[in-house]
Motif scaffolding. Sequence first.
Motif, PDB file in Angstrom:
ATOM      1  N   VAL A  44      -1.218  -6.871  -1.783  1.00 11.32           N
ATOM      2  CA  VAL A  44       0.259  -6.901  -1.761  1.00 11.32           C
ATOM      3  C   VAL A  44       0.805  -5.509  -2.095  1.00 11.32           C
ATOM      4  CG1 VAL A  44       2.310  -7.808  -2.953  1.00 11.32           C
ATOM      5  CG2 VAL A  44       0.491  -9.370  -2.260  1.00 11.32           C
ATOM      6  N   LEU A  45       0.234  -4.880  -3.121  1.00 17.12           N
ATOM      7  CA  LEU A  45       0.706  -3.544  -3.525  1.00 17.12           C
ATOM      8  C   LEU A  45       0.413  -2.516  -2.421  1.00 17.12           C
ATOM      9  CD1 LEU A  45      -0.425  -3.747  -7.253  1.00 17.12           C
ATOM     10  CD2 LEU A  45       1.947  -3.658  -6.434  1.00 17.12           C
ATOM     11  N   ALA A  46      -0.708  -2.684  -1.731  1.00 18.57           N
ATOM     12  CA  ALA A  46      -1.049  -1.755  -0.643  1.00 18.57           C
ATOM     13  C   ALA A  46      -0.018  -1.834   0.483  1.00 18.57           C
ATOM     14  CB  ALA A  46      -2.446  -2.070  -0.114  1.00 18.57           C
ATOM     15  N   GLY A  47       0.647  -2.994   0.597  1.00 17.30           N
ATOM     16  CA  GLY A  47       1.645  -3.168   1.658  1.00 17.30           C
ATOM     17  C   GLY A  47       3.018  -2.618   1.301  1.00 17.30           C
ATOM     18  N   ILE A  48       3.189  -2.102   0.091  1.00 19.47           N
ATOM     19  CA  ILE A  48       4.482  -1.532  -0.326  1.00 19.47           C
ATOM     20  C   ILE A  48       4.447  -0.041  -0.005  1.00 19.47           C
ATOM     21  CG2 ILE A  48       6.060  -1.156  -2.283  1.00 19.47           C
ATOM     22  CD1 ILE A  48       5.699  -4.095  -1.948  1.00 19.47           C
ATOM     23  N   LYS A  84      -2.420   2.646  -9.729  1.00 18.90           N
ATOM     24  CA  LYS A  84      -3.198   3.135  -8.583  1.00 18.90           C
ATOM     25  C   LYS A  84      -2.298   3.340  -7.357  1.00 18.90           C
ATOM     26  CE  LYS A  84      -6.250   1.001  -5.163  1.00 18.90           C
ATOM     27  NZ  LYS A  84      -7.157  -0.112  -4.870  1.00 18.90           N
ATOM     28  N   HIS A  85      -1.461   2.356  -7.048  1.00 21.45           N
ATOM     29  CA  HIS A  85      -0.631   2.448  -5.837  1.00 21.45           C
ATOM     30  C   HIS A  85       0.572   3.362  -6.035  1.00 21.45           C
ATOM     31  CE1 HIS A  85      -2.906  -0.273  -3.338  1.00 21.45           C
ATOM     32  NE2 HIS A  85      -3.124  -0.991  -4.428  1.00 21.45           N
ATOM     33  N   ALA A  86       1.002   3.540  -7.289  1.00 21.77           N
ATOM     34  CA  ALA A  86       2.153   4.414  -7.550  1.00 21.77           C
ATOM     35  C   ALA A  86       1.858   5.871  -7.199  1.00 21.77           C
ATOM     36  CB  ALA A  86       2.583   4.293  -9.005  1.00 21.77           C
ATOM     37  N   VAL A  87       0.603   6.232  -7.113  1.00 21.53           N
ATOM     38  CA  VAL A  87       0.253   7.598  -6.677  1.00 21.53           C
ATOM     39  C   VAL A  87       0.891   7.877  -5.308  1.00 21.53           C
ATOM     40  CG1 VAL A  87      -1.674   9.100  -5.998  1.00 21.53           C
ATOM     41  CG2 VAL A  87      -1.913   7.577  -7.968  1.00 21.53           C
ATOM     42  N   ARG A  88       0.944   6.855  -4.446  1.00 22.21           N
ATOM     43  CA  ARG A  88       1.560   7.023  -3.118  1.00 22.21           C
ATOM     44  C   ARG A  88       3.081   6.957  -3.182  1.00 22.21           C
ATOM     45  NH1 ARG A  88       1.475   2.861  -0.294  1.00 22.21           N
ATOM     46  NH2 ARG A  88       0.347   1.426  -1.656  1.00 22.21           N
ATOM     47  N   TRP A  89       3.615   6.182  -4.154  1.00 16.90           N
ATOM     48  CA  TRP A  89       5.052   5.882  -4.140  1.00 16.90           C
ATOM     49  C   TRP A  89       5.904   6.992  -4.750  1.00 16.90           C
ATOM     50  CZ3 TRP A  89       4.096   0.599  -6.963  1.00 16.90           C
ATOM     51  CH2 TRP A  89       3.482  -0.291  -6.075  1.00 16.90           C
ATOM     52  N   THR A 118      14.561  -2.574  -5.829  1.00 16.91           N
ATOM     53  CA  THR A 118      13.724  -3.540  -5.121  1.00 16.91           C
ATOM     54  C   THR A 118      12.942  -4.320  -6.176  1.00 16.91           C
ATOM     55  OG1 THR A 118      13.445  -2.022  -3.269  1.00 16.91           O
ATOM     56  CG2 THR A 118      11.823  -3.794  -3.448  1.00 16.91           C
ATOM     57  N   GLY A 119      12.938  -5.651  -6.078  1.00 14.65           N
ATOM     58  CA  GLY A 119      12.197  -6.481  -7.030  1.00 14.65           C
ATOM     59  C   GLY A 119      10.916  -7.014  -6.417  1.00 14.65           C
ATOM     60  N   LEU A 120       9.902  -7.115  -7.257  1.00 16.23           N
ATOM     61  CA  LEU A 120       8.619  -7.659  -6.799  1.00 16.23           C
ATOM     62  C   LEU A 120       8.066  -8.551  -7.916  1.00 16.23           C
ATOM     63  CD1 LEU A 120       6.425  -7.528  -4.573  1.00 16.23           C
ATOM     64  CD2 LEU A 120       5.500  -5.520  -5.736  1.00 16.23           C
TER      65      LEU A 120
END
Length: 221
Positions: free
Chosen positions: A49-53, A102-107, A29-31
């Motif tokens: 935007v990152l929170a929506g991934i 920060k968001h990669a903690v969820r991913w 997936t590209g962003l």
Amino acid sequence: MKNALVIGHTGGIGAAIGVQLQAHGYEVTGLSRTEGGLDFNDPAVADAVLAGIAGPFDLVFVATGALDGAGNAPEKTIRALNPTAMEAQFQINTLGPALVLKHAVRWLPKTTPSHLAVLSARVGSIADNGLGGWMSYRTSKAALNQALRTAAIEFSRTHRHATVLALHPGTVATPFTQNFQSKYKTITPQQSAAGLVNTLLQTGPDQTGTFWDWTGTPVPW
Ligand SMILES: NC(=O)c1ccc[n+]([C@@H]2O[C@H](COP(=O)([O-])OP(=O)(O)OC[C@H]3O[C@@H](n4cnc5c(N)ncnc54)[C@H](OP(=O)(O)O)[C@@H]3O)[C@@H](O)[C@H]2O)c1
């Protein structure tokens, strides 16, 4: 199939990383600014935007970055330091990737192996700096390195199968280096991406929080 997220997928190196990861069996997936509206010049929007991934992703690769700040070329001396240019460099090279961490903690998965890499630069190494110059770019990458090291330590507590690395891509013929290619020997984005992906996939949690170049050689902080 494993899933990968490539941020800065439109860049010279980011596009080649996407191709390499597909060759290694990843669904990519590209962003970027054009693919999803991720603009690090607007940190609040980038955070949203990152929170929506949603993820999950087995591999996250951050290939964004800029050498000029707000249209200003890198400074030859400290006398050329421009606050607007330096602030722009920190937004793109430091704050943006820190938001991704920060968001990669969820991913990233907690129970299976995962990899996260951010393109730093050898010139961000304090130990390797023997020349001076390029103050905004160097300091923004040095700060990125510290953000990455901090995140790697925190990830190791909650994601013990994760490997989080800073990577130097070599001197690569992309739009990023277009004003310097006559002075320095360059490699192609494909050569760089092949070396970076091999390096990343050959490392494991024992190497998390370290800095490597595209040939698989450690870089001093
Ligand atoms: N090329 C080299 O020799 C070299 C050497 C050392 C380190 N690096 C590092 O490698 C990384 C990638 O370099 P490259 O050569 O592939 O550069 P590039 O071809 O210029 O690509 C830069 C990427 O960063 C994205 N980007 C730029 N400004 C952004 C912003 N405000 N918000 C979000 N994304 C933004 C671009 O997206 P758009 O498509 O939206 O513009 C593009 O995807 C950078 O971090 C650079 O510091 C490169």
